[in-house]
Write a protein that holds these residues in place. Structure first.
Motif, PDB file in Angstrom:
ATOM      1  N   VAL A 117       0.903  -1.037  -0.053  1.00 45.15           N
ATOM      2  CA  VAL A 117      -0.026  -0.002  -0.055  1.00 45.15           C
ATOM      3  C   VAL A 117       0.669   0.951   0.276  1.00 45.15           C
ATOM      4  N   ASN A 118       1.961   1.200   0.415  1.00 45.32           N
ATOM      5  CA  ASN A 118       3.165   2.760   0.717  1.00 45.32           C
ATOM      6  C   ASN A 118       3.607   2.476  -0.867  1.00 45.32           C
ATOM      7  N   MET A 119       4.407   1.320  -0.812  1.00 44.88           N
ATOM      8  CA  MET A 119       4.808   1.802  -1.946  1.00 44.88           C
ATOM      9  C   MET A 119       4.021   2.146  -3.258  1.00 44.88           C
ATOM     10  N   ARG A 120       2.163   1.661  -3.527  1.00 40.63           N
ATOM     11  CA  ARG A 120       2.194   2.174  -4.527  1.00 40.63           C
ATOM     12  C   ARG A 120       1.343   3.693  -3.849  1.00 40.63           C
ATOM     13  N   ARG A 121       1.327   4.369  -3.177  1.00 43.15           N
ATOM     14  CA  ARG A 121       0.836   5.654  -2.992  1.00 43.15           C
ATOM     15  C   ARG A 121       2.482   6.391  -3.177  1.00 43.15           C
ATOM     16  N   VAL A 122       3.337   5.951  -2.810  1.00 38.61           N
ATOM     17  CA  VAL A 122       4.637   6.566  -3.215  1.00 38.61           C
ATOM     18  C   VAL A 122       4.908   6.871  -4.629  1.00 38.61           C
ATOM     19  N   SER A 123       4.616   5.854  -5.059  1.00 41.03           N
ATOM     20  CA  SER A 123       4.225   5.832  -7.428  1.00 41.03           C
ATOM     21  C   SER A 123       3.244   6.839  -7.155  1.00 41.03           C
ATOM     22  N   GLN A 124       1.823   6.833  -6.916  1.00 35.53           N
ATOM     23  CA  GLN A 124       1.216   7.678  -6.961  1.00 35.53           C
ATOM     24  C   GLN A 124       1.587   9.206  -6.554  1.00 35.53           C
ATOM     25  N   ILE A 131      11.253   3.700  -7.354  1.00 37.14           N
ATOM     26  CA  ILE A 131      10.870   3.202  -6.110  1.00 37.14           C
ATOM     27  C   ILE A 131      11.500   1.634  -5.755  1.00 37.14           C
ATOM     28  N   ALA A 132      12.368   1.882  -4.543  1.00 34.17           N
ATOM     29  CA  ALA A 132      12.902   0.280  -4.694  1.00 34.17           C
ATOM     30  C   ALA A 132      12.593   0.095  -3.103  1.00 34.17           C
ATOM     31  N   VAL A 133      12.548  -0.938  -2.799  1.00 33.59           N
ATOM     32  CA  VAL A 133      12.131  -1.738  -1.086  1.00 33.59           C
ATOM     33  C   VAL A 133      13.577  -2.465  -0.896  1.00 33.59           C
ATOM     34  N   THR A 134      13.886  -2.760   0.067  1.00 32.92           N
ATOM     35  CA  THR A 134      14.440  -3.144   0.673  1.00 32.92           C
ATOM     36  C   THR A 134      13.715  -5.154   1.607  1.00 32.92           C
ATOM     37  N   ALA A 135      14.149  -6.009   0.875  1.00 32.47           N
ATOM     38  CA  ALA A 135      14.275  -7.071   1.724  1.00 32.47           C
ATOM     39  C   ALA A 135      14.507  -7.741   2.201  1.00 32.47           C
ATOM     40  N   LEU A 136      14.301  -7.898   3.667  1.00 30.88           N
ATOM     41  CA  LEU A 136      14.367  -8.375   4.958  1.00 30.88           C
ATOM     42  C   LEU A 136      16.001  -9.017   5.262  1.00 30.88           C
ATOM     43  N   GLU A 137      17.062  -8.863   6.139  1.00 32.31           N
ATOM     44  CA  GLU A 137      17.512  -9.470   5.873  1.00 32.31           C
ATOM     45  C   GLU A 137      18.165 -10.820   6.660  1.00 32.31           C
ATOM     46  N   PRO A 138      18.868 -11.559   6.686  1.00 31.42           N
ATOM     47  CA  PRO A 138      17.929 -12.979   7.696  1.00 31.42           C
ATOM     48  C   PRO A 138      18.324 -12.341   9.086  1.00 31.42           C
ATOM     49  N   LEU A 139      16.959 -12.215   9.377  1.00 31.60           N
ATOM     50  CA  LEU A 139      16.865 -11.702  11.004  1.00 31.60           C
ATOM     51  C   LEU A 139      17.099 -13.211  11.807  1.00 31.60           C
ATOM     52  N   GLY A 140      17.568 -14.178  11.588  1.00 34.10           N
ATOM     53  CA  GLY A 140      18.415 -15.280  12.440  1.00 34.10           C
ATOM     54  C   GLY A 140      19.310 -15.502  12.116  1.00 34.10           C
ATOM     55  N   CYS A 141      20.182 -14.981  11.888  1.00 39.54           N
ATOM     56  CA  CYS A 141      21.811 -14.656  11.929  1.00 39.54           C
ATOM     57  C   CYS A 141      21.863 -13.072  12.570  1.00 39.54           C
ATOM     58  N   LEU A 142      20.822 -12.293  13.089  1.00 32.27           N
ATOM     59  CA  LEU A 142      21.461 -11.417  14.009  1.00 32.27           C
ATOM     60  C   LEU A 142      22.174 -12.066  15.249  1.00 32.27           C
ATOM     61  N   PRO A 143      22.952 -11.615  16.111  1.00 31.64           N
ATOM     62  CA  PRO A 143      23.242 -11.952  17.130  1.00 31.64           C
ATOM     63  C   PRO A 143      22.227 -12.011  18.400  1.00 31.64           C
ATOM     64  N   GLN A 144      21.377 -10.994  19.086  1.00 32.76           N
ATOM     65  CA  GLN A 144      20.095 -11.455  19.704  1.00 32.76           C
ATOM     66  C   GLN A 144      19.928 -13.080  19.795  1.00 32.76           C
ATOM     67  N   SER A 145      19.559 -13.627  18.077  1.00 35.18           N
ATOM     68  CA  SER A 145      19.142 -15.134  17.635  1.00 35.18           C
ATOM     69  C   SER A 145      20.338 -15.945  18.239  1.00 35.18           C
ATOM     70  N   MET A 157       3.389  -1.061 -15.823  1.00 35.13           N
ATOM     71  CA  MET A 157       3.207  -1.778 -16.895  1.00 35.13           C
ATOM     72  C   MET A 157       4.738  -1.082 -17.029  1.00 35.13           C
ATOM     73  N   GLY A 158       5.338  -0.965 -15.966  1.00 32.64           N
ATOM     74  CA  GLY A 158       6.804  -0.761 -16.513  1.00 32.64           C
ATOM     75  C   GLY A 158       7.230  -1.469 -15.327  1.00 32.64           C
ATOM     76  N   SER A 159       8.570  -0.679 -15.249  1.00 35.06           N
ATOM     77  CA  SER A 159       9.247  -1.091 -14.117  1.00 35.06           C
ATOM     78  C   SER A 159       9.726  -0.628 -12.733  1.00 35.06           C
ATOM     79  N   THR A 160       8.476  -0.181 -12.473  1.00 35.35           N
ATOM     80  CA  THR A 160       8.633   1.523 -10.945  1.00 35.35           C
ATOM     81  C   THR A 160       9.795   0.715 -10.065  1.00 35.35           C
ATOM     82  N   PHE A 161       9.352  -0.679  -9.657  1.00 38.23           N
ATOM     83  CA  PHE A 161       9.628  -0.906  -8.439  1.00 38.23           C
ATOM     84  C   PHE A 161       9.980  -2.041  -8.224  1.00 38.23           C
ATOM     85  N   MET A 162      11.411  -2.687  -7.699  1.00 39.38           N
ATOM     86  CA  MET A 162      12.714  -3.312  -7.324  1.00 39.38           C
ATOM     87  C   MET A 162      13.452  -3.769  -5.822  1.00 39.38           C
ATOM     88  N   ILE A 163      13.258  -4.945  -5.791  1.00 40.42           N
ATOM     89  CA  ILE A 163      14.068  -5.075  -4.652  1.00 40.42           C
ATOM     90  C   ILE A 163      15.512  -5.295  -4.146  1.00 40.42           C
TER      91      ILE A 163
END
Length: 270
Positions: A112-119, A125-139, A175-181
């Motif tokens: 929803v947030n990505m679509r709103r920015v596009s509008q 518009i780039a969005v980050t994939a989650l890093e491997p949270l299971g590799c954080l020292p807290q885990s 109809m394009g490549s507006t969004f990327m990860i």
């Protein structure tokens, strides 16, 4: 993280939104609306979530600080989600059984947030994939920083899979490549498994943080009632991938973005 992204793209670091009035001459380099510890929903910190952060940008457009015709359409927008929503979910008593449904709601709101920015006129518009949270020292602290938590990373895989589907759907709509990860999961994993990448620091024990509490009751930066330090810091922070329980060091981020650099340049500035 956003500073590193800007550096690798050869642009100035955006001005933090809360400091805008002190740096008006730098607004042409963009604005950073992020607040530490926040997510798409309200988390454990009393700071604005991503929806409100986008509201701040919308206000700047309404005030003609930025206009769709010139600045917005030629700018890169980065939406970053680091996992704080999931930390808040678990801290508030969320269960593993209900986690898949919550992950779905997080990714849906992110879409929803990505679509709103596009509008608003954004073309990149780039969005980050989650890093491997299971590799954080807290885990990894529970196995003496020897291996990642596979169960947590399965949840991360689910999040990233849903995100990939959402981005594909949004690109079909436009109809394009507006969004990327930006695939932080792969770049983190590459660095951790190889203990570094060519052109970056070598990390002999990448899962062990540089700064940590002297016992499970304390964390990096903790002080007792006498003002005494209740944490230790490694001799050479530049040799550590993680600084504390959740954050990479400067050297760690440099390695991550060295691994990610080709993707950044190919996707954003082909």
């Amino acid at each position: 993280m956003k500073k590193k992204t800007a550096k690798f793209l050869g642009v100035k670091s955006p001005v933090p939104y809360r400091w805008m009035k002190y740096a008006t001459n730098r607004l042409r380099y963009g604005v950073n609306f992020a607040y530490g510890g926040t997510g798409v929903f309200n988390t454990l910190v009393p700071e604005p979530n991503m929806t409100t952060q986008i509201d701040f940008f919308t206000k700047l457009m309404a005030d003609s600080v930025y206009t769709k015709a010139d600045i917005v359409q030629s700018s890169l927008f980065l939406l970053s989600l680091a996992g704080n929503d999931y930390g808040a979910y678990l801290a508030k008593g969320g269960t593993a059984q209900d986690l898949p449904a919550f992950i779905t709601s997080v990714v849906n709101q992110l879409a929803v947030n990505m679509r709103r920015v596009s509008q608003l006129g954004a073309k990149k518009i780039a969005v980050t994939a989650l890093e491997p949270l299971g590799c954080l020292p807290q885990s990894t602290i529970f196995n003496s920083f020897q291996q990642c938590n596979a169960t947590e990373n399965v949840a991360v895989d689910f999040h990233n899979s849903l995100l990939q589907q959402a981005v594909e759907k949004l690109n079909n709509e436009t109809m394009g490549s507006t969004f990327m990860i930006l695939d932080l999961f792969s770049s983190f994993t590459t660095v951790l498994e190889r203990k570094g990448v060519p052109g970056s620091t070598r990390f002999e024990t990448p899962l062990r943080p540089c700064c940590m509490g002297i016992s499970h009751e304390y964390s990096c930066g903790s002080m007792n009632e006498k003002g005494e330090k209740m944490y230790t810091v490694c001799n050479d922070p530049k040799s550590a991938f993680f600084w504390d329980r959740v954050h990479p060091t400067e050297a760690g981020w440099n390695a991550v973005y060295t691994a990610l650099k080709s993707t950044l340049t190919q996707k954003i500035f082909p």
